[in-house]
Design a protein around this motif. Structure first.
Motif, mmCIF file in Angstrom:
data_model
loop_
_atom_site.group_PDB
_atom_site.id
_atom_site.type_symbol
_atom_site.label_atom_id
_atom_site.label_comp_id
_atom_site.label_asym_id
_atom_site.label_seq_id
_atom_site.Cartn_x
_atom_site.Cartn_y
_atom_site.Cartn_z
ATOM 1 N N ALA A 113 0.835 -1.203 0.000
ATOM 2 C CA ALA A 113 0.000 0.000 0.000
ATOM 3 C C ALA A 113 0.872 1.257 0.000
ATOM 4 C CB ALA A 113 -0.930 -0.008 1.208
ATOM 5 N N GLU A 114 1.949 1.227 0.784
ATOM 6 C CA GLU A 114 2.855 2.389 0.839
ATOM 7 C C GLU A 114 3.526 2.595 -0.516
ATOM 8 O OE1 GLU A 114 2.695 4.208 3.324
ATOM 9 O OE2 GLU A 114 1.974 2.870 4.887
ATOM 10 N N GLU A 115 3.928 1.473 -1.100
ATOM 11 C CA GLU A 115 4.616 1.543 -2.386
ATOM 12 C C GLU A 115 3.712 2.157 -3.454
ATOM 13 O OE1 GLU A 115 7.415 -1.683 -4.264
ATOM 14 O OE2 GLU A 115 5.331 -2.318 -4.344
ATOM 15 N N GLU B 121 6.608 10.889 2.201
ATOM 16 C CA GLU B 121 6.182 10.327 3.496
ATOM 17 C C GLU B 121 5.829 8.855 3.332
ATOM 18 O OE1 GLU B 121 3.438 12.447 5.948
ATOM 19 O OE2 GLU B 121 4.486 14.348 5.730
ATOM 20 N N GLU B 122 5.173 8.521 2.212
ATOM 21 C CA GLU B 122 4.843 7.109 1.966
ATOM 22 C C GLU B 122 6.129 6.309 1.735
ATOM 23 O OE1 GLU B 122 2.181 6.684 2.998
ATOM 24 O OE2 GLU B 122 0.487 7.564 1.941
ATOM 25 N N GLY B 123 7.096 6.940 1.079
ATOM 26 C CA GLY B 123 8.381 6.280 0.841
ATOM 27 C C GLY B 123 9.093 5.983 2.154
ATOM 28 N N TRP B 124 8.969 6.923 3.093
ATOM 29 C CA TRP B 124 9.579 6.717 4.407
ATOM 30 C C TRP B 124 8.877 5.561 5.127
ATOM 31 C CZ3 TRP B 124 7.593 8.530 9.460
ATOM 32 C CH2 TRP B 124 8.492 8.283 10.500
ATOM 33 N N HIS B 125 7.558 5.510 5.044
ATOM 34 C CA HIS B 125 6.823 4.381 5.644
ATOM 35 C C HIS B 125 7.300 3.061 5.041
ATOM 36 C CE1 HIS B 125 3.045 6.914 6.852
ATOM 37 N NE2 HIS B 125 4.088 7.151 7.612
ATOM 38 N N ARG B 126 7.490 3.083 3.744
ATOM 39 C CA ARG B 126 7.930 1.857 3.075
ATOM 40 C C ARG B 126 9.298 1.412 3.620
ATOM 41 N NH1 ARG B 126 9.451 1.480 -3.218
ATOM 42 N NH2 ARG B 126 11.045 2.866 -2.398
ATOM 43 N N ASP C 84 0.313 9.045 10.774
ATOM 44 C CA ASP C 84 0.555 9.780 9.532
ATOM 45 C C ASP C 84 -0.602 9.638 8.547
ATOM 46 O OD1 ASP C 84 2.882 10.521 10.669
ATOM 47 O OD2 ASP C 84 4.199 9.306 9.401
ATOM 48 N N GLU C 85 -1.245 8.460 8.510
ATOM 49 C CA GLU C 85 -2.362 8.302 7.576
ATOM 50 C C GLU C 85 -3.514 9.232 7.981
ATOM 51 O OE1 GLU C 85 -0.824 7.063 5.478
ATOM 52 O OE2 GLU C 85 0.018 5.102 5.896
ATOM 53 N N SER C 86 -3.618 9.533 9.281
ATOM 54 C CA SER C 86 -4.721 10.416 9.684
ATOM 55 C C SER C 86 -4.523 11.826 9.123
ATOM 56 C CB SER C 86 -4.884 10.446 11.203
ATOM 57 O OG SER C 86 -3.718 10.967 11.798
ATOM 58 N N PHE C 87 -3.286 12.183 8.802
ATOM 59 C CA PHE C 87 -3.061 13.462 8.120
ATOM 60 C C PHE C 87 -3.222 13.288 6.599
ATOM 61 C CE2 PHE C 87 -0.041 16.383 5.991
ATOM 62 C CZ PHE C 87 -0.662 17.582 6.321
ATOM 63 N N HIS C 88 -2.811 12.138 6.097
ATOM 64 C CA HIS C 88 -2.888 11.922 4.644
ATOM 65 C C HIS C 88 -4.329 11.883 4.124
ATOM 66 C CE1 HIS C 88 1.322 9.842 4.649
ATOM 67 N NE2 HIS C 88 1.376 11.145 4.869
ATOM 68 N N ILE C 89 -5.246 11.409 4.970
ATOM 69 C CA ILE C 89 -6.633 11.288 4.498
ATOM 70 C C ILE C 89 -7.195 12.669 4.107
ATOM 71 C CG2 ILE C 89 -8.983 10.637 5.214
ATOM 72 C CD1 ILE C 89 -7.654 8.206 6.646
#
Ligand SMILES: [Fe+2]
Ligand SMILES: [Fe+2]
Length: 304
Positions: free
Chosen positions: A69-71, A101-106, A180-185
């Motif tokens: 999902a992050e990727e 930010e998603e890359g960092w999660h990955r 972080d997803e709560s900010f991304h939404i």
């Protein structure tokens, strides 16, 4: 074009909190978040204890799904940034920082998977066909709405799994992602609104169709995930799917301008009413939710 825009206010909002913010506001927050993002580290000082090898394998499957999902979030955001740059460089910059930010999660997930003796594994057929369809989406609105729905089910899964997951390191990863997803939404909703401004009618019809197709696919996928991940997260198919229906359904319940309504028969099947979806309190996609989630150090992650 967005930087100097005033704040738009609408009736269904708490006093003093605007419904929408200009792109410049989002960009400033994203830049601030980027400054210290890489300073936060996982605590890899101890091995993660599992009660059995089955639990460890289920944990690897669970975090592999998160990794994919992050990727896809990362590649979707950067692809769109290149397209948007022509007409809105500020929005493009937001997409780049969001993708980072998603890359960092990955990266965190990869680190975690190696720490527990796993790694990134090939996707199963259902997940692979879903992402293949998603990666073929060319239009910006398709990518952004799908992404938003992924973010929603991601945050829902992570929060729910915090009920049953005990290992401190796994909990640290889950909390970082949820926070972080709560900010991304709400950020993704800003992206969607900006696209709608550019292509109002074409985009709106397409978005409604996507909303319905993706809604059904994600519900279906939640059942599939139980076979491989339930040994780690201890969630039943019914609990997880009901939470997906509720959270995907609630996504737009308070944002009347977007006018996306979840399929009624699915709501009924899971005992979710439209009244429940429209309950008071800031929706996950509201600017109020974004303001609460903007500063990582101020976010308190709670399980569902
Ligand atoms: Fe993420
Ligand atoms: Fe995200």
């Amino acid at each position: 074009m967005n930087g100097g825009e005033g704040l738009t206010r609408a009736p269904k909002v708490q006093i003093g909190i605007p419904v929408q913010r200009p792109t410049s506001w989002w960009l400033e927050i994203l830049k601030r978040r980027a400054e210290r993002m890489y300073d936060e580290k996982l605590d890899l000082s101890k091995p993660v204890e599992f009660s059995s090898d089955e639990e460890r394998k289920a944990c690897i499957a669970f975090f592999n799904a998160a990794y994919r999902a992050e990727e896809s979030g990362l590649s979707g955001a950067h692809k769109l940034a290149a397209e948007v740059r022509e007409w809105d460089p500020e929005l493009a910059e937001c997409l780049v920082l969001y993708g980072n930010e998603e890359g960092w999660h990955r990266e965190l997930l990869e680190e975690f998977l190696h720490h527990i003796g796993g790694g990134v594994t090939p996707m199963g057929w259902m997940v692979r066909s879903f992402y293949r369809t998603y990666s073929k989406a060319e239009r910006m609105e398709s990518v952004m709405l799908t992404n938003l729905m992924f973010e929603t089910i991601g945050a829902t899964t992570y929060r729910l799994s915090l009920r049953g997951v005990k290992q401190p390191l796994a909990r640290q990863v889950l909390k970082i992602l949820t926070r972080d997803e709560s900010f991304h939404i709400p950020l993704n909703v800003h992206f969607i609104r900006e696209i709608l401004k550019r292509h109002p009618e074409r985009s709106r019809l397409r978005l409604k169709l996507i909303y319905h197709v993706v809604f059904r696919s994600l519900i279906f996928m939640s059942y599939g995930s139980r076979k491989v991940a339930a040994g780690f997260d201890h969630m039943t198919a019914r609990d997880l799917t009901t939470a997906y229906v509720e959270n995907l359904g609630r996504l737009f319940a308070q944002e009347q301008d977007l006018d996306f309504r979840p399929p009624r028969y699915i709501l009924r099947a899971f005992g979710v009413t439209e009244e429940k979806l429209a309950e008071e309190g800031p929706g996950a996609i509201s600017v109020e939710a974004a303001e609460k989630a903007a500063r990582r150090e101020h976010v308190e992650v709670r399980e569902l």
